[in-house]
Enzyme design. Structure first.
Site, PDB file in Angstrom:
ATOM      1  N   LYS A   1       0.849  -1.211   0.000  1.00 26.97           N
ATOM      2  CA  LYS A   1       0.000   0.000   0.000  1.00 26.97           C
ATOM      3  C   LYS A   1       0.879   1.254   0.000  1.00 26.97           C
ATOM      4  O   LYS A   1       0.642   2.181  -0.776  1.00 26.97           O
ATOM      5  CB  LYS A   1      -0.923  -0.003   1.231  1.00 26.97           C
ATOM      6  CG  LYS A   1      -2.033  -1.042   1.146  1.00 26.97           C
ATOM      7  CD  LYS A   1      -2.827  -1.187   2.444  1.00 26.97           C
ATOM      8  CE  LYS A   1      -3.833  -2.331   2.321  1.00 26.97           C
ATOM      9  NZ  LYS A   1      -4.549  -2.624   3.568  1.00 26.97           N
TER      10      LYS A   1
ATOM     11  N   GLN B   1      -4.256  -0.724   9.589  1.00 28.16           N
ATOM     12  CA  GLN B   1      -4.275  -2.101   9.089  1.00 28.16           C
ATOM     13  C   GLN B   1      -4.900  -3.030  10.138  1.00 28.16           C
ATOM     14  O   GLN B   1      -4.556  -2.980  11.319  1.00 28.16           O
ATOM     15  CB  GLN B   1      -2.841  -2.547   8.747  1.00 28.16           C
ATOM     16  CG  GLN B   1      -2.742  -3.927   8.128  1.00 28.16           C
ATOM     17  CD  GLN B   1      -3.346  -4.016   6.731  1.00 28.16           C
ATOM     18  OE1 GLN B   1      -3.528  -3.019   6.044  1.00 28.16           O
ATOM     19  NE2 GLN B   1      -3.665  -5.219   6.297  1.00 28.16           N
TER      20      GLN B   1
ATOM     21  N   ASP C   1     -10.660   3.570   3.998  1.00 27.37           N
ATOM     22  CA  ASP C   1     -11.088   2.165   4.052  1.00 27.37           C
ATOM     23  C   ASP C   1     -12.615   2.051   3.968  1.00 27.37           C
ATOM     24  O   ASP C   1     -13.144   0.954   3.770  1.00 27.37           O
ATOM     25  CB  ASP C   1     -10.655   1.565   5.396  1.00 27.37           C
ATOM     26  CG  ASP C   1      -9.633   0.467   5.250  1.00 27.37           C
ATOM     27  OD1 ASP C   1      -9.468  -0.045   4.137  1.00 27.37           O
ATOM     28  OD2 ASP C   1      -9.021   0.117   6.268  1.00 27.37           O
TER      29      ASP C   1
HETATM   30  N1  GUN Z   1      -6.549  -6.153   6.504  1.00 25.74           N
HETATM   31  C1  GUN Z   1      -6.820  -6.935   5.409  1.00 25.74           C
HETATM   32  N2  GUN Z   1      -7.501  -6.213   4.480  1.00 25.74           N
HETATM   33  C2  GUN Z   1      -7.649  -4.971   4.990  1.00 25.74           C
HETATM   34  C3  GUN Z   1      -8.253  -3.786   4.488  1.00 25.74           C
HETATM   35  O1  GUN Z   1      -8.809  -3.725   3.387  1.00 25.74           O
HETATM   36  N3  GUN Z   1      -8.199  -2.703   5.310  1.00 25.74           N
HETATM   37  C4  GUN Z   1      -7.615  -2.745   6.527  1.00 25.74           C
HETATM   38  N4  GUN Z   1      -7.613  -1.630   7.255  1.00 25.74           N
HETATM   39  N5  GUN Z   1      -7.043  -3.831   7.024  1.00 25.74           N
HETATM   40  C5  GUN Z   1      -7.063  -4.933   6.246  1.00 25.74           C
END
Ligand code: GUN
Length: 299
Positions: A53, A97, A120
């Site tokens: 990311k 995350q 998100d």
């Molecule tokens: N952990 C796995 N996928 C995601 C996501 O799309 N967003 C977040 N914040 N954590 C994750």
């Protein structure tokens, strides 16, 4: 002939749009989108996700900040960091995350992110906007937003007259996906583990979206001939044919057999997966445009 959607290619075209929108915003308004990603603890899979990311954010031309916090971080310390980022004018998107280490409560943290920075799409304000069909005001969570890009590129913006079935009713995916399909005028069924005659319900779908977390559950005879099948599942299963102790990724759809019946289908891996990061970048540039008082690009 069945069309197999190349998620990497579609994601790359989303990223191209993000890059040009980023360059235009910097040129016209002197604003560079900023994304802050927070990771707590040492989970290797989470670190791998977060690195991609942060890397992609840099590639898009964003200010990309990663906060790597130790496992023993307290709820208060994490909450203070979110507060600081909420107040930081150079940051337009904040992502925490998940999952967080067990001693931390994720819900109060997620709900403390300013909704306009919640890239998100997990804040109740953003979930509520999706539920009420206000798609231009909030931020849509990345995986359903990515699945909808496939749907729009296959069927256009207006799904009037089409039956859509979403298998799965999670807050993270199934509910927002159903709401997005409904907002695009599809006739939507949200099916789940308690649905009677699930195969029969699915056979009625012009657009079938599977997000149940059960490897290869959706069989060829669940698919209406010519249907669009979107597989959101990512399941790791044993693959002794590749050698002892080896594994491979499969979706919720039995791809080989379903592909013989479907009109359009997404593979796993290489379907919805690559879209999630691309839509995170899209949400960040959207948030930056809104903050600058400009109309954001559409994806
Ligand atoms: N952990 C796995 N996928 C995601 C996501 O799309 N967003 C977040 N914040 N954590 C994750």
């Amino acid at each position: 002939m069945t069309t197999i959607i190349d998620g990497k290619q579609v994601a790359a075209s989303v990223i191209d749009t993000v890059k040009s929108a980023t360059a235009a915003l910097e040129k016209d308004a002197g604003v560079r989108p900023g994304l802050a990603v927070i990771i707590v603890g040492d989970d290797p899979a989470s670190h791998a996700y977060v690195s991609s990311k942060s890397r992609m954010a840099k590639e898009c031309g964003f200010t990309s900040i990663q906060h790597t916090l130790p496992e023993e971080t307290t709820q208060e310390e994490l909450a203070r960091l979110v507060e600081t980022l909420n107040a930081d004018e150079t940051i337009h998107g904040i992502l925490v995350q998940l999952p967080l280490p067990k001693h931390l409560k994720s819900e109060p943290i997620i709900q403390s992110i300013k909704p306009e920075k919640d890239v998100d799409g997990l804040h109740v304000v953003n979930a509520g906007k999706v539920a009420t069909g206000d798609l231009d005001g909030g931020l849509v969570s990345c995986t359903p937003a990515g699945a909808m890009v496939f749907v729009r590129r296959t069927h256009g913006d207006d799904l009037s007259g089409l039956n859509a079935v979403v298998i799965g009713r999670s807050n993270l995916f199934g509910k927002p996906m159903s709401a997005l399909l409904l907002a695009a005028n599809a006739t939507v069924t949200t099916a789940h583990s308690r649905t009677k005659d699930l195969a029969g319900v699915c056979r009625n779908a012009d657009i079938l979206v599977a997000a149940v977390g059960r490897p290869e559950m959706v069989k060829a005879d669940w698919v209406k001939p010519g249907a669009t099948v979107i597989d959101v599942g990512i399941n790791r299963i044993a693959a002794p044919e590749k050698g002892e102790g080896k594994s491979r990724l499969v979706g919720d759809v039995a791809f080989d057999e379903a592909a013989k019946v479907a009109g359009v289908i997404t593979p796993v891996p290489g379907g919805v997966g690559p879209m999630t990061i691309a839509m995170l970048m899209a949400n960040t540039v959207i948030a930056a445009y809104r903050k600058a008082g400009r109309t954001p690009p559409k994806f």
